[in-house]
Design an enzyme around this catalytic site. Structure first.
Site: not given
Ligand code: IMP
Length: 424
Positions: A13, A16, A18, A38, A40-41, A223
């Site tokens: 978060d 990235k 932008k 997982n 979100g941009h 991530q």
């Molecule tokens: P998962 O990727 O859904 O398995 O989640 C594993 C961990 O990574 C959790 O703490 C999520 O909140 C975190 N996480 C996964 N994707 C993101 C992202 O794009 N931004 C921030 N945290 C993420």
């Protein structure tokens, strides 16, 4: 622009989307190398807000080739939704290419993600519940279904039958929930396959031939480094290779093909989900940052945990990614706070250290040591030149550079493409 990796420098978060959107203006190819929906941009273009989860942010430039790389896991229902949303809003998806090798997220992955979390109780990771971990686990167990199989109905039918037999045993016998229907999944997924088939390609060669032809390739990470499966705060991590090395693994390009590695770091720190966070502020400062920075998840809407910038963690990120520079985002959010703090070292076992202890559990027993810097009150969101920033904002950026040992080459002061300061 050269071949550039963009990697999250904290716990995700970092805005990235932008920065990738901004850099993609000069890219011929944008390829995402890890994660799934997982991520979100958020990208704001011409007053329109786009929330992309799977498709690389460069898609908003009509002539750019945008690749869903080998290292991604693809929920095809989400992908089709994203494709439809873009086209219904007038954006072209002509340049979209989907790797044959990317793995497919199945309904049982999503279901198992939630069930496994529930089983962990107080030790739950706080996943996004999108099936990411179970899909990568199947990939490592060599039973995953790849896009190449999804788009071939006979192979898909056979692979689904094999996998569903096992998964239904786990669902009914371990978790005691109803089995999933073979026919429902088959029909749903064959429908998605029809829609994505025209975009599926042998993407390794597209990237490689682009590099050989002198094209500019942007490798987009999802991530953040501290969520990497190996280098993050395990087990409170995601299941993919987030670090810059993951760009090679997730696209089929060797390290010599990369010229530049830009880390994206917020001017403060946030985290969603469970796990260590030494500089977290569960107080008025944390609330101020959350509200001013709109620190709620793009994917899940969850409130993000907020705290001061952690230069110990950032230095580690510089090291494990080989960062050449940092893009510092959301600097405008810190405006209005009287005093700003940056964690420059920890006290661990009674000793001051500027290194992470190696075992993440031990970080829980470390206390941050902060530098205190005066804040600024001016609105900086319209500033485009570093020299025009308030003196205290410039001093903050310079202190970050001293502490992490690489230059801050880009500063973001607002959500729009143009709210960006580029430094020499
Ligand atoms: P998962 O990727 O859904 O398995 O989640 C594993 C961990 O990574 C959790 O703490 C999520 O909140 C975190 N996480 C996964 N994707 C993101 C992202 O794009 N931004 C921030 N945290 C993420």
């Amino acid at each position: 622009m050269a071949n550039t990796i963009v990697v999250g420098a904290q716990w995700g978060d970092e805005a990235k989307g932008k920065i990738v959107d901004f850099l993609a203006a000069d890219a011929d190819i944008v390829v995402r190398y890890n994660g799934g929906n997982n991520a979100g941009h958020t990208v704001v273009v011409g007053g329109e807000t786009y929330k992309l989860h799977l498709i690389p942010c460069g898609i908003l430039y009509p002539d750019t080739i945008c690749i869903i790389g080998d290292g991604q896991v693809v929920d095809p229902g989400v992908l089709v939704g994203e494709m439809d949303d873009l086209t219904s809003r007038g954006a072209s998806i002509e340049g979209l290419k989907i790797s044959l090798n990317a793995h497919v997220i199945m309904p049982y992955h999503r279901l198992l993600d939630g069930l496994e979390e529930r089983r962990k109780g107080g030790k739950a990771i706080g996943t996004t519940n999108r099936g990411i971990g179970p899909a990568y686990a199947d990939k490592a167990s060599r039973i995953g279904i790849r896009v190449a199989e999804l788009i071939d109905p006979d192979r898909f039918r056979a692979r689904l039958a094999e996998n569903l037999a096992l998964k239904n045993d786990i669902l009914t016998k371990v978790y005691e929930v109803p089995a999933l229907s073979f026919d429902d999944i088959l029909n749903e997924y064959l429908g998605y396959a029809e829609k994505i088939r025209p975009y599926v390609a042998n993407t390794n060669y597209i990237v490689h031939e682009g590099i050989m032809a002198g094209k500019d390739v942007l490798f987009e990470g999802a991530q953040g480094t501290l969520l990497d499966i190996d280098y993050g705060t395990y087990p409170y991590v995601t299941s993919s290779h987030v670090v810059a090395g993951g760009a090679c693994l997730g696209t089929g390009v060797g390290p010599m093909g990369i010229d530049r590695v830009i880390g994206i770091g917020k001017s403060y720190t946030t985290r969603v989900g469970a796990g260590v966070f030494p500089t977290e502020q569960i107080n008025k400062v944390g609330e101020y940052i959350r509200e001013k920075g709109h620190e709620y998840g793009t994917t899940t809407g969850r409130a993000r945990r907020c705290g001061w910038l952690d230069a110990v963690a950032l230095r580690y990120t510089v090291m494990v990614n080989g960062l050449s520079e940092l893009a510092l985002t959301l600097l405008d959010v810190l405006g209005g706070l009287d005093t700003l703090k940056i964690c420059r070292a920890y006290i661990c076992n009674g000793e001051e250290t500027d290194k992470l202890p190696g075992d993440w559990e031990a970080v829980n027993d470390c206390t941050p040591i902060y530098d205190e810097l005066p804040g600024w009150t001016e609105d900086i969101s319209t500033i485009r030149d570093f020299d025009d920033l308030p003196a205290n904002a410039k001093a903050y950026v310079r202190r970050v550079e001293e502490l992490i040992g690489v230059p801050v080459s880009i500063i973001s002061v607002g959500p729009h493409r143009e709210d960006t300061i580029i430094r020499d």
